[in-house]
Design an enzyme around this catalytic site. Sequence first.
Site, PDB file in Angstrom:
ATOM      1  N   GLU A 145       0.834  -1.199  -0.096  1.00 47.16           N
ATOM      2  CA  GLU A 145      -0.017   0.131   0.034  1.00 47.16           C
ATOM      3  C   GLU A 145       0.818   1.268   0.011  1.00 47.16           C
ATOM      4  O   GLU A 145       0.573   2.320  -0.441  1.00 47.16           O
ATOM      5  CB  GLU A 145      -0.969   0.295   1.298  1.00 47.16           C
ATOM      6  CG  GLU A 145      -1.848  -1.278   1.208  1.00 47.16           C
ATOM      7  CD  GLU A 145      -2.943  -1.176  -0.015  1.00 47.16           C
ATOM      8  OE1 GLU A 145      -3.079  -0.006  -0.584  1.00 47.16           O
ATOM      9  OE2 GLU A 145      -3.150  -2.347  -0.423  1.00 47.16           O
ATOM     10  N   HIS A 148       1.892   2.209  -3.683  1.00 47.54           N
ATOM     11  CA  HIS A 148       0.944   3.068  -4.080  1.00 47.54           C
ATOM     12  C   HIS A 148       1.120   4.759  -3.910  1.00 47.54           C
ATOM     13  O   HIS A 148       0.974   5.583  -4.775  1.00 47.54           O
ATOM     14  CB  HIS A 148      -0.399   2.818  -3.662  1.00 47.54           C
ATOM     15  CG  HIS A 148      -0.749   1.567  -4.424  1.00 47.54           C
ATOM     16  ND1 HIS A 148      -0.635   1.051  -5.634  1.00 47.54           N
ATOM     17  CD2 HIS A 148      -1.530   0.398  -3.995  1.00 47.54           C
ATOM     18  CE1 HIS A 148      -1.133   0.000  -5.834  1.00 47.54           C
ATOM     19  NE2 HIS A 148      -1.753  -0.723  -4.797  1.00 47.54           N
TER      20      HIS A 148
END
Length: 302
Positions: A145, A148
């Site tokens: 995550e 990203h």
Amino acid sequence: MTRTRSRYAPDHGLTTRMVTTMFLIGLLYVVLVGVLLAVLRGAWPIILIFTGGLFIAQFWFSDRIAAFSMGAREVTPEEAPELHGTIDRICALADMPKPRVAIARTDVPNAFATGRGEKTALVCATTGLLRRLEPEELEGVLAHEMSHVAHRDVAVMTIASFLGVLAGIVTRVALWGGFSRNRSSDPVGIAIMLIPLISAAVYCLSFLLTRLLSRYRELSADRAAALLTGRPSALASALTKVSGQMARIPTEDLRKAEPYNAFYFVPAFSSKESLSRLLSSHPTLEQRLDQLARISVELARP
């Protein structure tokens, strides 16, 4: 688009795809607004104000709306020491500023990141994920995550999705407003009848562009996270465990999560026959595991 000081492995393929997607989305946006201006000439100030206002709202508030919709609640280090500790280690490894940390109280095991950039980034894990994963697996998911955020593809996906939302609104307004029932044979009448068709075409193209980018960015995040942590097997274990646990989640909970699949670490599907599977925002589990297996081999080489 990738920060040069981040230790996440740069992905030039992702950067190229993001730039191309933004260019094509922008081109589609210009075409859509141009058609509206040509058809509704007298209402051009309203069209410009409306579309401009929607774009600004989408850019500045969509990440907050998405986080709120998915139930994210920001937590302090005292409330979630393990989660904060894992994020701190990843930030140290990647040489990145720490994002806001949140927890979503749902049994659906997942995680997501939102934000226009590192200063506004938020990384969230669900209680279902925290309960099921071992520390090494959780680190792999959160590193995914954080990738990203580092690669800025969260911001690109947020902006890219705007045109599809706008085109969908225009299509519904045109159909409900009776534009398509205008039987006039003059050029203006014909143009008005074409509004829902053009908007629907723009929506479909925007949807396909964002889906193609989304699938690649998930593979890119898996690779970057595996290389950063040096433990692709932990991320593979987390992927297998989370994907397997989805079948045990009540259908109602999966149905609530399904609209936000583009943000999630692993997509949630309410049924095996769901059309969303065919148009998934993520590559298949097999593709992701195969890539992580290849990275394991690369890292094992002397």
